[in-house]
Design a protein around this motif. Sequence first.
Motif: not given
Length: 270
Positions: A38, A73-75, A139, A142-144, A198
């Motif tokens: 991550r 890994v970012i949203d 992706l 975690s769908r992030q 972000n």
Amino acid sequence: MVFALGPAARSAGYRLEAFESIGSTNAEALARARAGERGPLWLVTPQQTAGRGRRDRAWISPRGNLAASVVEVIDVAPPVAATLGFAAGLALEQALQAVSVEARLRSPDSTDTVFTLKWPNDVLAGGRKLSGILLEAELVASRQLAVVVGIGVNVVAAPEGTPYPAAALHALGIHVGAEELFGALSEAWARLRAVWDNGRGFGEIRRQWLERASGLGQPVSVRTGGAPLTGRFETIDDTGCLIVVTDDGAKVPVTAGDVYFGAAASSGAT
């Protein structure tokens, strides 16, 4: 000298893994993200044997050059993640400025080189391509979004016969090592990644990027595979698109393509 993170990067929680040689730091970073990494993690090497640039072009990186990738890994949505490439360009430009100053202090014979940013993801030195930046994302479970920013710099050698003339730091009289440059890069990245925030801080990233932009206000030609788009480079918009003003006054946003400025734009370079 060994690869090491700068103090700001360590304080921000970045980790580092260095390799004597590797095929591609970007490929390794993506593989690790798929396996659960991550980040934020830097992967770095002085020799990359299977590097890639944009459009799957080979990125030649003999021993002594710098190849580094940072994975996190970012949203965020993919279009927002794409703007991180501009923060990467700024970080590299600031790192190059810092190490070139150090080089001049060590040796009065070192040259004073101007570094500029070429849309979308190159850093130029004296108008020649010094580095490239490749941003990849996919992706994960975690769908992030796993985002990898790969940065390659011609430190000791540059390829010949490239579509855009290339340069290396040593040939420019800037005698630094890949390790020293990476330390400065990790510091600048930690600062500018925080500014980007972000995507919330892209307005400030955009402002700083435009201050260092190559070809701003000049004739431009963009090749995307079809007929070239020609006009004048006016700006980049708030999504990072290149805005070209054509001869009839239309403002055309460009999301991808090979860009040529000035005489190269007029001559139809490919």
